[in-house]
Design a protein around this motif. Structure first.
Motif, PDB file in Angstrom:
ATOM      1  N   GLY A 137       2.691   2.455  -2.663  1.00  0.00           N
ATOM      2  CA  GLY A 137       2.497   3.226  -3.946  1.00  0.00           C
ATOM      3  C   GLY A 137       3.517   2.417  -4.971  1.00  0.00           C
ATOM      4  O   GLY A 137       3.700   3.141  -6.044  1.00  0.00           O
ATOM      5  N   LYS A 138       3.805   1.362  -4.684  1.00  0.00           N
ATOM      6  CA  LYS A 138       4.797   0.739  -5.724  1.00  0.00           C
ATOM      7  C   LYS A 138       4.218   0.470  -7.041  1.00  0.00           C
ATOM      8  O   LYS A 138       4.932   0.812  -8.093  1.00  0.00           O
ATOM      9  N   SER A 139       3.072   0.082  -7.237  1.00  0.00           N
ATOM     10  CA  SER A 139       2.280  -0.241  -8.264  1.00  0.00           C
ATOM     11  C   SER A 139       1.758   1.044  -8.886  1.00  0.00           C
ATOM     12  O   SER A 139       2.035   1.148 -10.070  1.00  0.00           O
ATOM     13  N   VAL A 140       1.673   1.835  -8.259  1.00  0.00           N
ATOM     14  CA  VAL A 140       1.278   3.218  -8.811  1.00  0.00           C
ATOM     15  C   VAL A 140       2.442   3.711  -9.425  1.00  0.00           C
ATOM     16  O   VAL A 140       2.217   4.457 -10.441  1.00  0.00           O
ATOM     17  N   GLY A 160       0.799  -1.370   0.093  1.00  0.00           N
ATOM     18  CA  GLY A 160      -0.224   0.023  -0.023  1.00  0.00           C
ATOM     19  C   GLY A 160       0.806   1.317  -0.044  1.00  0.00           C
ATOM     20  O   GLY A 160       0.265   2.301   0.109  1.00  0.00           O
TER      21      GLY A 160
HETATM   22  N1  LIG Z   1      -6.787   3.950  -9.260  1.00  0.00           N
HETATM   23  C1  LIG Z   1      -6.542   4.073  -8.102  1.00  0.00           C
HETATM   24  N2  LIG Z   1      -7.465   4.985  -7.500  1.00  0.00           N
HETATM   25  C2  LIG Z   1      -7.593   5.448  -6.035  1.00  0.00           C
HETATM   26  N3  LIG Z   1      -6.482   5.020  -5.254  1.00  0.00           N
HETATM   27  C3  LIG Z   1      -5.546   4.219  -5.838  1.00  0.00           C
HETATM   28  C4  LIG Z   1      -5.747   3.653  -7.015  1.00  0.00           C
HETATM   29  N4  LIG Z   1      -4.557   2.945  -7.517  1.00  0.00           N
HETATM   30  C5  LIG Z   1      -3.908   2.683  -6.322  1.00  0.00           C
HETATM   31  N5  LIG Z   1      -4.573   3.508  -5.289  1.00  0.00           N
HETATM   32  C6  LIG Z   1      -4.256   3.731  -3.926  1.00  0.00           C
HETATM   33  O1  LIG Z   1      -2.842   3.995  -3.989  1.00  0.00           O
HETATM   34  C7  LIG Z   1      -2.250   3.520  -2.646  1.00  0.00           C
HETATM   35  C8  LIG Z   1      -0.878   2.674  -3.151  1.00  0.00           C
HETATM   36  O2  LIG Z   1      -1.332   1.359  -3.891  1.00  0.00           O
HETATM   37  P1  LIG Z   1      -0.372   0.618  -4.799  1.00  0.00           P
HETATM   38  O3  LIG Z   1       0.630   1.391  -5.433  1.00  0.00           O
HETATM   39  O4  LIG Z   1      -1.254  -0.577  -5.393  1.00  0.00           O
HETATM   40  O5  LIG Z   1       0.572  -0.121  -3.355  1.00  0.00           O
HETATM   41  P2  LIG Z   1       1.637  -1.205  -3.399  1.00  0.00           P
HETATM   42  O6  LIG Z   1       2.759  -0.461  -2.938  1.00  0.00           O
HETATM   43  O7  LIG Z   1       0.976  -2.325  -2.514  1.00  0.00           O
HETATM   44  O8  LIG Z   1       1.795  -1.570  -4.858  1.00  0.00           O
HETATM   45  C9  LIG Z   1      -3.166   2.495  -2.041  1.00  0.00           C
HETATM   46  O9  LIG Z   1      -3.652   3.267  -0.764  1.00  0.00           O
HETATM   47  C10 LIG Z   1      -4.339   2.357  -3.099  1.00  0.00           C
HETATM   48  O10 LIG Z   1      -5.447   2.123  -2.500  1.00  0.00           O
END
Ligand SMILES: Nc1ncnc2c1ncn2[C@@H]1O[C@H](COP(=O)(O)OP(=O)(O)O)[C@@H](O)[C@H]1O
Ligand SMILES: [Mg+2]
Length: 253
Positions: free
Chosen positions: A45-48, A43
């Motif tokens: 932001g790695k995937s984002v 959570g």
């Molecule tokens: N399309 C989106 N709309 C709103 N919030 C998002 C979206 N994608 C990710 N988030 C939020 O961004 C945060 C980081 O998500 P993510 O990058 O998936 O984490 P991780 O580090 O596990 O990959 C989380 O709180 C997630 O809910």
């Protein structure tokens, strides 16, 4: 040519119009030709972050440069074209169920290399499948008829079909058993070496693997880069959160 293939400058991202920022000002330079692992709690932001590198998300502010191009200057069509330079493998191999192994790998070639003859496309697909260690007797099978490991190999071969300059992996081994995990990690290293200078970026929850195979490691925390450096920098770090994360992650292996 720049020494970096991906550069992010003060990238901020909010999905709700500016209250809550998922990325809170990311400055990051990924060395050309390196294998870089991105780690951090779930959570953070790695995937984002990966999706910004892919141009699938646009930053709320800040900019993303890939291979010398500013992604913010491209419209959606240009971005779609630009994405031919990437090979992407996510947690699920996301194969097309109703296509054979060979057809799956040929799919990007059918889309983006229309000028090639059918024979040429088949030849490239064979080469990529061979590279990831899949035997020819499986090429005519559907994804449901092969093992999970072979599905990963097929997904990787498909990611390699267009000879990408950048390879992006998002938790490619999450949910796999330890033996398959090691196989996929080794395959990623091999692929990186065989790719002839591609830049690989991998989000991984598997710290032991990240420290073993990556040239550089970036730890995110709460939408910021907490530490970026070599494995050595991480083992020596005095940052409390880094120490805790590294100790915990390494113990579980
Ligand atoms: N399309 C989106 N709309 C709103 N919030 C998002 C979206 N994608 C990710 N988030 C939020 O961004 C945060 C980081 O998500 P993510 O990058 O998936 O984490 P991780 O580090 O596990 O990959 C989380 O709180 C997630 O809910
Ligand atoms: Mg993620």
């Amino acid at each position: 040519m720049s020494e970096y293939s991906i550069e992010l400058h003060d990238v901020k991202k909010s999905f709700d119009g500016g209250k809550d920022f998922v990325l809170k000002g990311i400055d990051l330079k990924i060395h050309r030709g390196s294998l870089t692992a991105i780690i951090g709690f779930s959570g953070t932001g790695k995937s984002v972050l990966l999706k910004h590198m892919l141009g699938l998300y646009r930053p709320t502010s800040g900019d993303v440069h890939v291979l010398g191009s500013d992604l913010s200057q491209m419209d959606d069509n240009e971005l779609t074209q630009f994405r031919c330079k990437y090979g992407v493998l996510f947690q699920s191999a996301a194969l097309f169920d109703d296509m054979t192994v060979l057809e799956n790998v040929m799919f990007p070639l059918d889309e983006h290399r229309r000028q090639l003859s059918l024979e040429a496309k088949i030849q490239i697909a064979h080469k990529k499948l061979n590279m990831v260690g899949l035997e020819e007797k499986h090429y005519g099978k559907l994804p449901s008829q092969i093992s999970g490991g072979m599905q990963k190999r097929t997904g990787l071969a498909r990611a390699l079909a267009l000879d990408p300059e950048i390879l992006i992996y998002d938790e490619p081994t999450t949910g796999l058993d330890p033996i398959l995990t090691e196989m996929v990690d080794n395959l990623i290293v091999e692929t990186h070496k065989l790719s002839g200078g591609a830049t690989s970026v991998m989000v991984s929850h598997d710290l032991a693997a990240a420290f073993r195979i990556a040239d550089f490691i970036v730890m995110l925390d709460a939408g910021k880069v907490l530490l970026s450096g070599t494995a050595d920098d991480f083992f020596k770090s005095e940052i409390e959160l880094v120490k805790r994360f590294v100790n915990k992650g390494m113990k579980h292996q």
